[in-house]
Design a protein around this motif. Structure first.
Motif, PDB file in Angstrom:
ATOM      1  N   LEU A  35      21.417   0.952   3.318  1.00 26.47           N
ATOM      2  CA  LEU A  35      21.357  -0.472   3.635  1.00 26.47           C
ATOM      3  C   LEU A  35      21.078  -1.256   2.360  1.00 26.47           C
ATOM      4  N   VAL A  36      21.988  -2.141   2.011  1.00 28.18           N
ATOM      5  CA  VAL A  36      21.713  -3.109   0.955  1.00 28.18           C
ATOM      6  C   VAL A  36      21.039  -4.281   1.661  1.00 28.18           C
ATOM      7  N   GLY A  37      19.740  -4.215   1.744  1.00 27.21           N
ATOM      8  CA  GLY A  37      18.989  -5.164   2.553  1.00 27.21           C
ATOM      9  C   GLY A  37      18.681  -6.451   1.818  1.00 27.21           C
ATOM     10  N   ASP A  38      18.532  -7.535   2.591  1.00 29.41           N
ATOM     11  CA  ASP A  38      18.080  -8.767   1.953  1.00 29.41           C
ATOM     12  C   ASP A  38      16.623  -8.648   1.526  1.00 29.41           C
ATOM     13  N   SER A  39      16.016  -7.498   1.832  1.00 29.88           N
ATOM     14  CA  SER A  39      14.689  -7.177   1.289  1.00 29.88           C
ATOM     15  C   SER A  39      14.725  -7.131  -0.234  1.00 29.88           C
ATOM     16  N   LEU A  40      15.913  -7.132  -0.824  1.00 27.42           N
ATOM     17  CA  LEU A  40      16.007  -7.196  -2.281  1.00 27.42           C
ATOM     18  C   LEU A  40      15.328  -8.459  -2.793  1.00 27.42           C
ATOM     19  N   GLY A  41      15.248  -9.483  -1.941  1.00 27.27           N
ATOM     20  CA  GLY A  41      14.530 -10.690  -2.333  1.00 27.27           C
ATOM     21  C   GLY A  41      13.080 -10.406  -2.676  1.00 27.27           C
ATOM     22  N   ASN A  42      12.452  -9.524  -1.901  1.00 25.93           N
ATOM     23  CA  ASN A  42      11.061  -9.146  -2.150  1.00 25.93           C
ATOM     24  C   ASN A  42      10.941  -8.133  -3.279  1.00 25.93           C
ATOM     25  N   VAL A  43      11.681  -7.018  -3.154  1.00 30.35           N
ATOM     26  CA  VAL A  43      11.427  -5.861  -4.017  1.00 30.35           C
ATOM     27  C   VAL A  43      12.182  -5.885  -5.336  1.00 30.35           C
ATOM     28  N   MET A  44      13.254  -6.689  -5.431  1.00 39.54           N
ATOM     29  CA  MET A  44      14.023  -6.739  -6.668  1.00 39.54           C
ATOM     30  C   MET A  44      13.910  -8.094  -7.374  1.00 39.54           C
ATOM     31  N   LEU A  45      13.815  -9.168  -6.609  1.00 44.19           N
ATOM     32  CA  LEU A  45      13.824 -10.510  -7.202  1.00 44.19           C
ATOM     33  C   LEU A  45      12.465 -11.189  -7.201  1.00 44.19           C
ATOM     34  N   GLY A  46      11.486 -10.599  -6.494  1.00 45.01           N
ATOM     35  CA  GLY A  46      10.126 -11.116  -6.542  1.00 45.01           C
ATOM     36  C   GLY A  46       9.850 -12.326  -5.676  1.00 45.01           C
ATOM     37  N   TYR A  47      10.713 -12.590  -4.689  1.00 46.02           N
ATOM     38  CA  TYR A  47      10.458 -13.712  -3.793  1.00 46.02           C
ATOM     39  C   TYR A  47       9.361 -13.351  -2.790  1.00 46.02           C
ATOM     40  N   GLU A  48       8.753 -14.373  -2.229  1.00 46.88           N
ATOM     41  CA  GLU A  48       7.701 -14.176  -1.226  1.00 46.88           C
ATOM     42  C   GLU A  48       8.271 -13.602   0.067  1.00 46.88           C
ATOM     43  N   ASN A  49       9.511 -13.983   0.381  1.00 49.06           N
ATOM     44  CA  ASN A  49      10.175 -13.485   1.590  1.00 49.06           C
ATOM     45  C   ASN A  49      11.668 -13.376   1.316  1.00 49.06           C
ATOM     46  N   THR A  50      12.456 -13.149   2.360  1.00 54.03           N
ATOM     47  CA  THR A  50      13.893 -12.932   2.178  1.00 54.03           C
ATOM     48  C   THR A  50      14.716 -14.220   2.250  1.00 54.03           C
ATOM     49  N   GLU A  63      25.806 -14.516  -2.610  1.00 58.66           N
ATOM     50  CA  GLU A  63      26.160 -14.013  -3.942  1.00 58.66           C
ATOM     51  C   GLU A  63      25.234 -12.875  -4.358  1.00 58.66           C
ATOM     52  N   ASP A  64      23.935 -13.002  -4.057  1.00 59.05           N
ATOM     53  CA  ASP A  64      22.994 -11.914  -4.347  1.00 59.05           C
ATOM     54  C   ASP A  64      23.415 -10.630  -3.631  1.00 59.05           C
ATOM     55  N   MET A  65      23.740 -10.763  -2.347  1.00 64.90           N
ATOM     56  CA  MET A  65      24.094  -9.593  -1.549  1.00 64.90           C
ATOM     57  C   MET A  65      25.375  -8.938  -2.065  1.00 64.90           C
ATOM     58  N   ILE A  66      26.331  -9.750  -2.462  1.00 62.99           N
ATOM     59  CA  ILE A  66      27.584  -9.209  -2.985  1.00 62.99           C
ATOM     60  C   ILE A  66      27.350  -8.510  -4.314  1.00 62.99           C
ATOM     61  N   HIS A  67      26.571  -9.121  -5.178  1.00 63.21           N
ATOM     62  CA  HIS A  67      26.277  -8.537  -6.501  1.00 63.21           C
ATOM     63  C   HIS A  67      25.660  -7.146  -6.355  1.00 63.21           C
ATOM     64  N   HIS A  68      24.639  -7.041  -5.538  1.00 57.58           N
ATOM     65  CA  HIS A  68      23.959  -5.754  -5.360  1.00 57.58           C
ATOM     66  C   HIS A  68      24.798  -4.803  -4.506  1.00 57.58           C
ATOM     67  N   GLY A  69      25.496  -5.352  -3.526  1.00 59.49           N
ATOM     68  CA  GLY A  69      26.332  -4.513  -2.663  1.00 59.49           C
ATOM     69  C   GLY A  69      27.427  -3.808  -3.420  1.00 59.49           C
ATOM     70  N   LYS A  70      28.067  -4.497  -4.360  1.00 60.48           N
ATOM     71  CA  LYS A  70      29.112  -3.880  -5.175  1.00 60.48           C
ATOM     72  C   LYS A  70      28.570  -2.663  -5.919  1.00 60.48           C
ATOM     73  N   ALA A  71      27.392  -2.810  -6.514  1.00 60.50           N
ATOM     74  CA  ALA A  71      26.805  -1.723  -7.295  1.00 60.50           C
ATOM     75  C   ALA A  71      26.501  -0.515  -6.418  1.00 60.50           C
TER      76      ALA A  71
END
Length: 284
Positions: A40-55, A61-69
């Motif tokens: 799962l390429v989760g929107d949890s990347l907001g928390n664990v990869m980008l440092g946001y407080e929530n998702t 664009e974020d999801m596509i960038h990480h999803g491609k990888a």
């Protein structure tokens, strides 16, 4: 070969499915090598990869960038990409357009979106467009403000009935799998037994058809808050912290790099270079 929807559905009631999050190429490769069934390429990347407080701040664009990888790194695992906040809530048209863009640009195998009865029309339209959908009910992080925080869902009679209706609605709309997050184990087991779709639990007991975890949580990658439902299979935070400290110390002490990490040049070349430099100084 990459796993298909039918490979996964054949496992229902037989062998549970394993799923982990990934957000980058190398992690996806390692998870794939381990034989994990789904990523799962989760929107949890907001928390664990980008440092946001929530998702909520995560974009398409974020999801596509990480999803491609991730898709490039996974050869066998079935890859699902989250639809982020406000990529499908506003209208059915938005939902289909953004789901299509995510699938087309990442080459993933399915998209995932949060919500039950209220978003069944989005799921139906997306699946009719030929895009497989994983639904997500129970605790839905994109609705954290409306829910008043991250709380277990389905503990009251009305909430339990609502979750059952949600599961039925998303399945009837075409979702082939349903994520159940922070749902009491016995309720999740009941939903699993009633559903033809796969159920994938996260904090929903072992009666589901599969399990998913955020890989940073299960590896002990951070020293922050860890949800109750997480089992830590490693303590990477401590390992990495000690390695970084040792590296810092060796840099300051000039004990790194050692001879084994450097490249040599012959003394003859260095002597000739030195003599050449002297001659150039004399001429200048």
């Amino acid at each position: 070969m990459r796993k298909s929807i039918f490979d996964l559905l054949d496992r229902k009631g037989q062998q549970p499915v394993s799923m982990l999050t990934a957000y980058d190429y190398n992690t996806a490769r390692t998870i794939d090598e381990a034989g994990i069934d789904m990523i799962l390429v989760g929107d949890s990347l907001g928390n664990v990869m980008l440092g946001y407080e929530n998702t909520l701040a995560v974009t398409v664009e974020d999801m596509i960038h990480h999803g491609k990888a991730v898709v490039r790194g996974a050869r066998q695992a079935f890859v699902v990409v989250d639809m982020p906040f406000m990529s499908y809530q506003a209208s059915v048209e938005d939902a289909v357009r953004n789901a299509g863009r995510i699938m087309k640009e990442t080459n993933c195998q399915a998209v995932k979106l949060e919500g039950g009865v209220e978003y069944a029309d989005r799921i139906k339209a997306i699946t009719q467009a030929g895009i497989p959908v994983v639904a997500h009910i129970g605790l839905t992080p994109q609705s954290v403000n409306a829910m008043g925080g991250y709380k277990v869902q389905g503990k009251s009679l009305e909430q339990a009935k609502k979750l059952i209706r949600d599961a039925q609605a998303v399945e009837e709309a075409g979702a082939f799998a349903i994520t159940l997050e922070c749902v009491p184990a016995t309720l999740a087991k009941l939903i699993t037994e009633q559903a033809k779709a796969l159920t994938i639990g996260i904090g929903a007991g072992n009666g589901c058809d599969g399990q998913v975890l955020v890989y940073q949580d299960m590896l002990g990658y951070t020293d922050g808050f860890t949800p109750k439902f997480v089992k830590k299979y490693a303590d990477l935070h401590s390992v990495m912290l000690e390695a970084f400290k040792q590296y810092k110390q060796e840099c300051e002490q000039r004990s790194f790099p050692e001879t084994g990490q450097t490249y040599a040049i012959s003394e003859e070349v260095m002597q000739a270079l030195f003599e050449t430099e002297i001659e150039e100084v004399k001429r200048s």
